[in-house]
Scaffold this motif. Structure first.
Motif, mmCIF file in Angstrom:
data_model
loop_
_atom_site.group_PDB
_atom_site.id
_atom_site.type_symbol
_atom_site.label_atom_id
_atom_site.label_comp_id
_atom_site.label_asym_id
_atom_site.label_seq_id
_atom_site.Cartn_x
_atom_site.Cartn_y
_atom_site.Cartn_z
ATOM 1 N N LYS A 73 -0.865 -7.493 -11.881
ATOM 2 C CA LYS A 73 -1.212 -5.476 -11.570
ATOM 3 C C LYS A 73 -0.274 -5.531 -11.568
ATOM 4 O O LYS A 73 -0.593 -6.193 -9.599
ATOM 5 C CB LYS A 73 -2.850 -5.198 -12.108
ATOM 6 C CG LYS A 73 -2.852 -3.759 -12.356
ATOM 7 C CD LYS A 73 -4.567 -3.824 -11.651
ATOM 8 C CE LYS A 73 -4.471 -2.459 -11.637
ATOM 9 N NZ LYS A 73 -5.795 -2.129 -10.618
ATOM 10 N N ASP A 109 -7.985 -0.945 -2.477
ATOM 11 C CA ASP A 109 -9.043 -1.275 -2.215
ATOM 12 C C ASP A 109 -8.706 -2.894 -3.109
ATOM 13 O O ASP A 109 -9.146 -4.123 -2.773
ATOM 14 C CB ASP A 109 -10.228 -1.106 -3.766
ATOM 15 C CG ASP A 109 -11.167 0.484 -2.581
ATOM 16 O OD1 ASP A 109 -10.573 -0.357 -1.374
ATOM 17 O OD2 ASP A 109 -11.788 0.894 -3.256
ATOM 18 N N GLU A 110 -7.863 -2.783 -3.928
ATOM 19 C CA GLU A 110 -7.448 -4.394 -4.660
ATOM 20 C C GLU A 110 -6.786 -5.037 -3.568
ATOM 21 O O GLU A 110 -6.434 -5.994 -3.740
ATOM 22 C CB GLU A 110 -6.919 -3.534 -5.959
ATOM 23 C CG GLU A 110 -8.311 -3.288 -7.284
ATOM 24 C CD GLU A 110 -7.710 -2.818 -8.556
ATOM 25 O OE1 GLU A 110 -7.780 -2.818 -9.033
ATOM 26 O OE2 GLU A 110 -6.613 -2.594 -8.058
ATOM 27 N N CYS A 117 -8.810 -12.432 0.122
ATOM 28 C CA CYS A 117 -8.381 -14.091 -0.634
ATOM 29 C C CYS A 117 -7.073 -15.030 0.538
ATOM 30 O O CYS A 117 -7.612 -15.837 0.627
ATOM 31 C CB CYS A 117 -7.301 -14.240 -1.369
ATOM 32 S SG CYS A 117 -8.807 -12.955 -3.538
ATOM 33 N N LYS A 123 0.575 -1.154 -0.297
ATOM 34 C CA LYS A 123 0.054 0.341 -0.177
ATOM 35 C C LYS A 123 1.139 1.090 -0.246
ATOM 36 O O LYS A 123 0.404 2.401 0.023
ATOM 37 C CB LYS A 123 -0.510 0.005 1.527
ATOM 38 C CG LYS A 123 -2.391 -1.563 0.753
ATOM 39 C CD LYS A 123 -3.295 -0.744 2.315
ATOM 40 C CE LYS A 123 -4.297 -2.237 2.673
ATOM 41 N NZ LYS A 123 -5.208 -1.914 3.431
ATOM 42 N N SER A 146 -0.460 -10.808 -7.984
ATOM 43 C CA SER A 146 -1.343 -10.152 -8.978
ATOM 44 C C SER A 146 -0.389 -9.933 -10.532
ATOM 45 O O SER A 146 0.701 -9.250 -9.933
ATOM 46 C CB SER A 146 -1.438 -8.804 -8.550
ATOM 47 O OG SER A 146 -2.783 -8.199 -10.231
ATOM 48 N N LEU A 165 -1.847 -1.888 -7.674
ATOM 49 C CA LEU A 165 -3.463 -1.962 -7.340
ATOM 50 C C LEU A 165 -3.369 -0.731 -5.923
ATOM 51 O O LEU A 165 -2.659 -0.349 -5.852
ATOM 52 C CB LEU A 165 -2.917 -3.184 -6.560
ATOM 53 C CG LEU A 165 -2.518 -4.813 -7.546
ATOM 54 C CD1 LEU A 165 -1.792 -5.495 -6.319
ATOM 55 C CD2 LEU A 165 -3.872 -4.854 -7.940
ATOM 56 N N THR A 166 -4.597 -0.648 -6.442
ATOM 57 C CA THR A 166 -5.236 0.489 -5.836
ATOM 58 C C THR A 166 -5.639 -0.472 -4.478
ATOM 59 O O THR A 166 -5.360 -1.342 -3.656
ATOM 60 C CB THR A 166 -7.283 0.339 -6.093
ATOM 61 O OG1 THR A 166 -7.504 -0.129 -5.897
ATOM 62 C CG2 THR A 166 -6.833 1.014 -7.120
ATOM 63 N N ASP A 223 -6.960 -4.618 -0.581
ATOM 64 C CA ASP A 223 -7.700 -5.886 0.556
ATOM 65 C C ASP A 223 -7.857 -6.776 0.368
ATOM 66 O O ASP A 223 -8.016 -7.711 1.096
ATOM 67 C CB ASP A 223 -8.879 -3.982 1.300
ATOM 68 C CG ASP A 223 -7.790 -3.375 2.309
ATOM 69 O OD1 ASP A 223 -6.760 -3.038 2.534
ATOM 70 O OD2 ASP A 223 -8.389 -2.087 1.944
ATOM 71 N N GLU A 224 -9.344 -6.423 -1.132
ATOM 72 C CA GLU A 224 -9.992 -7.646 -1.790
ATOM 73 C C GLU A 224 -8.575 -9.200 -1.354
ATOM 74 O O GLU A 224 -9.290 -9.861 -1.453
ATOM 75 C CB GLU A 224 -10.086 -7.331 -3.114
ATOM 76 C CG GLU A 224 -11.962 -7.342 -2.489
ATOM 77 C CD GLU A 224 -11.465 -7.106 -4.541
ATOM 78 O OE1 GLU A 224 -11.371 -7.701 -5.739
ATOM 79 O OE2 GLU A 224 -12.103 -5.583 -4.563
ATOM 80 N N LEU A 225 -7.490 -8.434 -2.158
ATOM 81 C CA LEU A 225 -6.511 -9.664 -1.971
ATOM 82 C C LEU A 225 -5.947 -10.093 -0.553
ATOM 83 O O LEU A 225 -5.062 -11.479 -0.372
ATOM 84 C CB LEU A 225 -5.292 -9.488 -2.382
ATOM 85 C CG LEU A 225 -5.378 -9.685 -4.035
ATOM 86 C CD1 LEU A 225 -3.665 -8.627 -4.560
ATOM 87 C CD2 LEU A 225 -5.545 -10.623 -5.075
#
Lengths: 312, 312
Positions: free
Chosen positions: A74, A80-81, A88, A61, A72, A77-78, A83-85
């Motif tokens: 990418k 939010d992305e 996961c 971050k 990823s 990453l943002t 936090d999604e990971l």
């Protein structure tokens, strides 16, 4: 076929990483282990992996250099992305099943990844027992570094669905997967395994035929041996040899830093396979003596804090 | 001793570069050439080098990535410092003398750098003739890539002052110099050569004893051969092999891009030294065939615009 249910056999360093990465990428993962003792040893490895993933993701971050290719495609990453990971990661940790039962593991397996000890007898008995329980559909791969799928195909009951899928250590950052069939492997299952490798964020490195050492070690071993020979024959010191390689090829590190990462014990085990290594007057003999001296002093490489170089 | 007067024998690619770089760094430089024809061929090479140095230095004023290690230790030069180096370039170009006379070349030489053809007979006759004219003080070095100083020491009349100083192509940017004595080389002259290498902005890479291929080629040749073997045996394609090396070691380029830089003709000449290369069923034979096919198509590497890869 669509791979959904993945079984990883073995909870060692690589087995636990493969299982975790597969679960992280959304597969249903079961780890098959030989005994309750193995279950006890595997759980803390999975906890440690969860923490590595969570901490690294959190670091990403604020620090882009923390990015790992296995997380990823990418790079940027943002929040939010990320936090999604992290979610996961937690889901992966919570979802991985551990079992000692062949029946439970095999029941609905689409893919079994064998990552047990590099011992042919253990592998054969595992394959033979597994074959009794696997459904027709299951693809079976081995993560073996040193053995060829053709040596084991006949014990699997499914030679056409058997091949090698070979990972590197720290797969969330070193995300390569060498994929190698044997002469009887059918293309469609090979292709399924390539797709699976991509689906767990690996870069598939495709071999067209069997090759001991796959692609990487086929180059790395002669390269490192040549560097070891220069040192063992006292042609130059290890810093000079590394500096030469770095300056001439633009590589970030030279052969002796690579050896510290590989580990001197592994390098020693490779050189003593050479029959000449028993004679101290030969180059392999001198290399073996030099590595053994360092190993005896506990200087086995970066993990020990010292190998050819010191690490703090 | 203090080296001031440097003679470079040979005005080929490397000879002209060594002469230019030495003059750029303030040494009095004479290029000895075999004939008036060689003088005519060497002059445009020196002009070209002058333009490369001047243009690159000018570029460095606005683009830091243009920096070449051979120009200065300091990466972040001021405009004034760059202009000084441009003056050194012009002085170097104006100051280099060209001669076909052994007497003139040898008269007050502190260091002779032999960079003539890789032909033992030519080297021997050059050394024997030169020995008649050299003053006692002169240190003699060879830039030979493939031959050992011990093969020629007895023809030089000064084995204790004879050793190898081996440069890489484009020495203003690839500023390494491998330094290698033979068993009779005296340490004080070895040390003088190390100092000279530093004085012309090279990184001295010190060999403690004779080694065919020095340090770099001792590693590069087995590494590239292993990569060639994977391709020749159809284990994987060249892009996959390069990608594997790059991903696993963090290197900027893989073996097939290195081969394009080295040149496929050089790679071919190396593999055909292997007696097995005559048999197309062996790995060296398959490598030779593969390289020959590309060479016959004119795809000899980056300088030809195409080798394993295309360059525009």
């Amino acid at each position: 076929m669509n791979i959904k249910n993945v079984v990883v056999a073995g909870g060692g360093v690589l087995g636990s990483q493969i299982a975790f990465q597969s679960a992280f990428c959304g597969f249903n993962v079961t780890i098959w282990l030989r005994s309750e003792g193995s279950i006890g040893r595997t759980k803390p490895k999975l906890e440690r992996l969860r923490d590595i993933y969570l901490n690294t993701l959190e670091q990403m971050k604020t620090d882009k250099s923390a990015y790992c290719r296995g997380f990823s495609d990418k790079e940027d990453l943002t929040i939010d992305e990320i936090d999604e990971l992290k979610e996961c990661t937690i889901k992966a940790y919570d979802g991985i099943k551990l079992t000692t039962s062949y029946e439970d593991a095999a029941a609905d397996a689409d893919l079994v990844i064998e990552a047990i000890a590099e011992d042919p007898e253990q592998k054969i008995s595992f394959y033979q027992e597994l074959a009794k329980h696997l459904p027709e559909k299951t693809i079976l791969v081995t993560n073996s570094s040193t053995m060829l799928p053709s040596s084991f195909a006949k014990y699997t009951g499914r030679p056409e669905k058997y091949l090698a899928l070979h990972f590197a250590n720290s797969i969330w950052s070193n995300n390569t997967a060498e994929i190698m069939g044997h002469s009887e492997t059918q293309q469609e299952y090979y292709d399924e395994v390539v797709k699976f490798a991509e689906d767990i964020n690996m870069v598939p490195l495709k071999l067209k035929k069997e090759q001991p050492g796959y692609i990487l070690n086929s180059m790395l071993v002669p390269f490192l041996s040549a560097a070891e020979a220069l040192l063992a024959n006292d042609v130059a010191d290890h810093e000079t040899i590394d500096k030469t390689w770095i300056l001439a090829t633009g590589a970030p590190i030279g052969p002796f830093r690579i050896l510290d990462i590989v580990g001197l014990t592994t390098a020693y085990n490779i050189v003593i396979m050479n029959p000449e290594a028993g004679d101290k007057n030969t180059t392999p003999g001198k290399i073996a003596a030099l590595l053994k001296e360092k190993i005896d002093e506990g200087k086995t490489g970066i993990n020990a804090g010292e190998g050819f170089y010191k690490y703090t």
